[in-house]
Design a protein around this motif. Structure first.
Motif, PDB file in Angstrom:
ATOM      1  N   THR A   1     -13.299   6.237 -17.561  1.00 32.33           N
ATOM      2  CA  THR A   1     -13.865   5.255 -18.493  1.00 32.33           C
ATOM      3  C   THR A   1     -13.258   5.400 -19.878  1.00 32.33           C
ATOM      4  N   ALA A   2     -13.052   6.641 -20.326  1.00 32.43           N
ATOM      5  CA  ALA A   2     -12.420   6.862 -21.627  1.00 32.43           C
ATOM      6  C   ALA A   2     -11.002   6.302 -21.644  1.00 32.43           C
ATOM      7  N   ASP A   3     -10.271   6.479 -20.539  1.00 36.30           N
ATOM      8  CA  ASP A   3      -8.918   5.912 -20.450  1.00 36.30           C
ATOM      9  C   ASP A   3      -8.967   4.391 -20.570  1.00 36.30           C
ATOM     10  N   LEU A   4      -9.910   3.775 -19.864  1.00 37.98           N
ATOM     11  CA  LEU A   4     -10.029   2.315 -19.919  1.00 37.98           C
ATOM     12  C   LEU A   4     -10.365   1.847 -21.335  1.00 37.98           C
ATOM     13  N   GLN A   5     -11.216   2.601 -22.018  1.00 30.70           N
ATOM     14  CA  GLN A   5     -11.541   2.247 -23.406  1.00 30.70           C
ATOM     15  C   GLN A   5     -10.297   2.317 -24.284  1.00 30.70           C
ATOM     16  N   TRP A   6      -9.502   3.365 -24.100  1.00 35.31           N
ATOM     17  CA  TRP A   6      -8.287   3.502 -24.908  1.00 35.31           C
ATOM     18  C   TRP A   6      -7.242   2.456 -24.544  1.00 35.31           C
ATOM     19  N   ILE A   7      -7.136   2.126 -23.257  1.00 41.96           N
ATOM     20  CA  ILE A   7      -6.180   1.096 -22.840  1.00 41.96           C
ATOM     21  C   ILE A   7      -6.508  -0.223 -23.531  1.00 41.96           C
ATOM     22  N   THR A   8      -7.792  -0.505 -23.649  1.00 45.18           N
ATOM     23  CA  THR A   8      -8.210  -1.747 -24.322  1.00 45.18           C
ATOM     24  C   THR A   8      -8.121  -1.620 -25.835  1.00 45.18           C
ATOM     25  N   ASP A   9      -8.558  -0.492 -26.364  1.00 45.51           N
ATOM     26  CA  ASP A   9      -8.668  -0.332 -27.816  1.00 45.51           C
ATOM     27  C   ASP A   9      -7.335  -0.034 -28.509  1.00 45.51           C
ATOM     28  N   ALA A  10      -6.376   0.578 -27.813  1.00 45.34           N
ATOM     29  CA  ALA A  10      -5.108   0.935 -28.454  1.00 45.34           C
ATOM     30  C   ALA A  10      -4.434  -0.302 -29.036  1.00 45.34           C
ATOM     31  N   TYR A  11      -4.476  -1.382 -28.296  1.00 41.82           N
ATOM     32  CA  TYR A  11      -3.882  -2.642 -28.739  1.00 41.82           C
ATOM     33  C   TYR A  11      -4.587  -3.166 -29.989  1.00 41.82           C
ATOM     34  N   THR A  12      -5.902  -3.269 -29.913  1.00 41.20           N
ATOM     35  CA  THR A  12      -6.660  -3.864 -31.009  1.00 41.20           C
ATOM     36  C   THR A  12      -6.665  -2.976 -32.239  1.00 41.20           C
ATOM     37  N   LEU A  13      -6.701  -1.664 -32.039  1.00 44.12           N
ATOM     38  CA  LEU A  13      -6.717  -0.728 -33.151  1.00 44.12           C
ATOM     39  C   LEU A  13      -5.439  -0.829 -33.978  1.00 44.12           C
ATOM     40  N   VAL A  14      -4.294  -0.798 -33.310  1.00 43.65           N
ATOM     41  CA  VAL A  14      -3.011  -0.902 -34.021  1.00 43.65           C
ATOM     42  C   VAL A  14      -2.882  -2.278 -34.663  1.00 43.65           C
ATOM     43  N   PHE A  15      -3.295  -3.310 -33.943  1.00 45.34           N
ATOM     44  CA  PHE A  15      -3.230  -4.671 -34.473  1.00 45.34           C
ATOM     45  C   PHE A  15      -4.017  -4.789 -35.771  1.00 45.34           C
ATOM     46  N   ALA A  16      -5.253  -4.300 -35.769  1.00 45.55           N
ATOM     47  CA  ALA A  16      -6.112  -4.431 -36.948  1.00 45.55           C
ATOM     48  C   ALA A  16      -5.598  -3.580 -38.101  1.00 45.55           C
ATOM     49  N   ALA A  17      -5.186  -2.341 -37.804  1.00 49.10           N
ATOM     50  CA  ALA A  17      -4.793  -1.423 -38.871  1.00 49.10           C
ATOM     51  C   ALA A  17      -3.505  -1.855 -39.565  1.00 49.10           C
ATOM     52  N   LEU A  18      -2.614  -2.536 -38.838  1.00 52.62           N
ATOM     53  CA  LEU A  18      -1.305  -2.879 -39.402  1.00 52.62           C
ATOM     54  C   LEU A  18      -1.158  -4.361 -39.727  1.00 52.62           C
ATOM     55  N   LEU A  19      -2.225  -5.138 -39.597  1.00 55.17           N
ATOM     56  CA  LEU A  19      -2.127  -6.577 -39.822  1.00 55.17           C
ATOM     57  C   LEU A  19      -1.693  -6.904 -41.248  1.00 55.17           C
ATOM     58  N   LEU A  20      -2.303  -6.263 -42.237  1.00 58.43           N
ATOM     59  CA  LEU A  20      -1.969  -6.551 -43.631  1.00 58.43           C
ATOM     60  C   LEU A  20      -0.534  -6.123 -43.948  1.00 58.43           C
ATOM     61  N   LEU A  21      -0.144  -4.947 -43.478  1.00 58.05           N
ATOM     62  CA  LEU A  21       1.216  -4.470 -43.724  1.00 58.05           C
ATOM     63  C   LEU A  21       2.232  -5.369 -43.032  1.00 58.05           C
ATOM     64  N   ALA A  22       1.958  -5.779 -41.810  1.00 58.86           N
ATOM     65  CA  ALA A  22       2.874  -6.653 -41.087  1.00 58.86           C
ATOM     66  C   ALA A  22       3.017  -7.997 -41.789  1.00 58.86           C
ATOM     67  N   GLY A  23       1.914  -8.508 -42.335  1.00 62.43           N
ATOM     68  CA  GLY A  23       1.997  -9.758 -43.080  1.00 62.43           C
ATOM     69  C   GLY A  23       2.863  -9.629 -44.318  1.00 62.43           C
TER      70      GLY A  23
END
Length: 537
Positions: free
Chosen positions: A63-85
């Motif tokens: 279950t922890a792996d599944l959470q990370w598989i889902t969250d890794a994408y969103t976490l990086v997306f959210a954290a780097l959105l302003l810098l990427a812009g």
């Protein structure tokens, strides 16, 4: 305008032409191409929810792996959105869009051939990095392609495309997984990205680079580290133990890193995040409603797919169709949101929407059993979806309306970040609550030997049952299904409580504000600068 320039704007444009003030002639075709990139980015997460049970079995993922598989994408997306812009504005939005799609598509292809959960988590993070460049670049291009009178329609089409991705994702994932393995959930992105790349190169224009402030790389690094530590502390706690040293130390480290981030941003003249905005009550409450909305959305979908497929025994296609009432209600109420907001005002609409979410999740948490018919769950999901669709637009309006004009750009940028972070925490918190309660319930079964692994998570229990006698398998799956359903109900009740708390905070704390009047379309467009590009990110 010189004669040469005049001749150029009346000639047949090429994709490398800078759009003129009257609008890029092929702007609507280009908009469809840009929307296809957003569909690809949003489709991925909703397809993945349907694939979670297949991933658990195919990669032996916990279950922890599944959470990370889902969250890794969103976490990086959210954290780097302003810098990427900011990078997109510095090097060119079209170039950032192309580069982001290559990263996203390449990451998808490699993710599809992953052999371990760890590999898949890493490549999901790469996909999130690519997606962080895609979203702000598409919005920056839309601003430059369309004259002021048409931008509202263009943004409405762009926003609707995100809903299309969410709507068709579960069904697409179910159809793919009926005939192919979990990897098809990632291979589907490759042709979508290739088609988008061709369309961008042929139709989408190049826009001028924008002058930007100095890049704040240390702040971006601190944000990724801090959020990663917080999410790791939540997700891994059931496995490590809630009193484990690492579990107890990580929240402290998060506080230290977050404090360092805040201090740095307060000292900069042009920070990546304008921390002072969080002293504005209206901004904080409106942003909080969006975070709560996506907390409930991501957290609920994370567990519902497993419930449908493993507890009810639905096929992947039927499980994908199971999310349709939620998505359909959300899309329908999004269209009615302006009417509701005009009648109730922003505060009334937000409290009503949050109340609907709390009610739907509360009923789900109190009444769902292993035998609950789908029609009952569909009604509850429609109520939750309607509440979400009702409040997303007015919450976004309140975020920008509640701050001084000079900060509206940063407020608009944080709009997207807050939503994604709410989703990250929804999966982490709800998934962890479900995992902890499941383990506690299954601990009463006193499983030993080869069957002990069934106490870790529901997919493992069903895998173990395949190797037991029919009677033993029936007893094990019955106990596991009951434990998971009870755990899911507790997660739904927590999400409902969070939404109910939001009702109280918004109802008593948010200033009464009517829906803003429509801006006259005849107003000349203001020059586009970095701040304008950031406003709608």
């Amino acid at each position: 305008m010189t004669g040469t320039a005049s001749t150029r704007t009346t000639a047949s444009p090429t994709p490398t032409d800078v759009p003129d003030p009257a609008g890029y002639p092929r702007r609507w075709a280009a908009l469809l191409v840009l929307c296809s990139t957003l569909v690809a980015v949003t489709l991925d997460n909703s397809v993945l929810n349907t694939a979670l049970p297949s991933l658990a079995k195919g990669l032996d993922a916990s279950t922890a792996d599944l959470q990370w598989i889902t969250d890794a994408y969103t976490l990086v997306f959210a954290a780097l959105l302003l810098l990427a812009g900011s990078l997109g504005a510095r090097f060119g939005a079209r170039r950032a869009l192309l580069g982001g799609l290559v990263l996203f598509g390449g990451g998808s292809a490699v993710a599809a051939v992953s052999t371990t959960a760890g590999e898949l988590i890493a490549w999901r993070a790469v996909m999130g990095l690519g997606a962080a460049f895609v979203m702000p670049a598409t919005l920056a291009i839309i601003i430059r392609m369309f004259p002021a009178a048409e931008r509202a329609k263009a943004f409405a089409v762009w926003s609707a495309s995100a809903g299309v991705g969410v709507l068709i994702g579960p069904v697409t994932g179910g159809a793919l997984l009926t005939h192919f393995s979990w990897s098809s959930a990632f291979w589907i992105n490759v042709p979508l990205v290739l088609a988008a790349l061709v369309g961008i190169l042929r139709i989408v224009p190049t826009i001028p680079r924008q002058g930007t402030a100095r890049l704040d790389l240390p702040a971006a690094v601190l944000s990724v580290i801090g959020l990663g530590i917080l999410v790791d502390a939540i997700i891994e706690a059931p496995e490590r133990g809630w009193t484990d040293t690492v579990t107890l130390v990580e929240p402290v480290v998060f506080v230290v890193v977050a404090a360092a981030f805040v201090v740095r941003e307060l000292r900069r003249d042009e920070p990546m995040v304008q921390v002072r905005l969080f002293a504005n009550r209206g901004f904080v409450l409106a942003a909080g409603t969006l975070a709560i909305t996506f907390f409930a959305l991501f957290g609920t979908l994370f567990v519902l797919s497993q419930y449908f497929q493993l507890v009810h025994g639905y096929s992947t296609l039927k499980a994908g169709l199971g999310a349709m009432p939620f998505a359909a209600a959300m899309a329908a109420m999004s269209g009615l949101s302006p009417i509701v907001t005009a009648r109730l005002g922003i505060r009334g609409t937000l409290t009503t929407g949050l109340g609907a979410i709390a009610l739907g999740l509360g009923v789900m948490g109190l009444t769902t059993t292993t035998d609950t018919p789908f029609v009952a769950l569909a009604g509850e999901m429609m109520l939750v979806g309607a509440g979400m669709g009702m409040m997303m637009a007015p919450a976004s309006m309140e975020i920008t309306a509640s701050v001084p004009v000079r900060f509206s750009a940063m407020a608009g940028a944080l709009n997207s970040v807050v939503r994604e972070l709410g989703g990250v925490l929804g999966i982490a918190v709800v998934g962890t609550l479900v995992s902890s309660h499941y383990r506690s319930e299954m601990g009463d079964q006193h499983l030993t030997g080869p069957t002990a692994v069934a106490g870790h998570d529901l997919p493992s229990a069903h895998v173990v049952a395949e190797h037991l006698s029919p009677d033993a398998a029936g007893r094990l799956t019955s106990a596991a299904d009951h434990a998971f359903t009870t755990a899911m109900n507790n997660g739904a009740l927590v999400a409902a409580a969070v939404a109910a708390l939001g009702v109280l905070l918004v109802g008593f704390g948010l200033p009464r504000r009517a829906a803003p009047a429509t801006v006259p379309t005849g107003k000349p467009a203001e020059p586009v600068d970095t701040q304008a590009v950031r406003t709608v990110r």
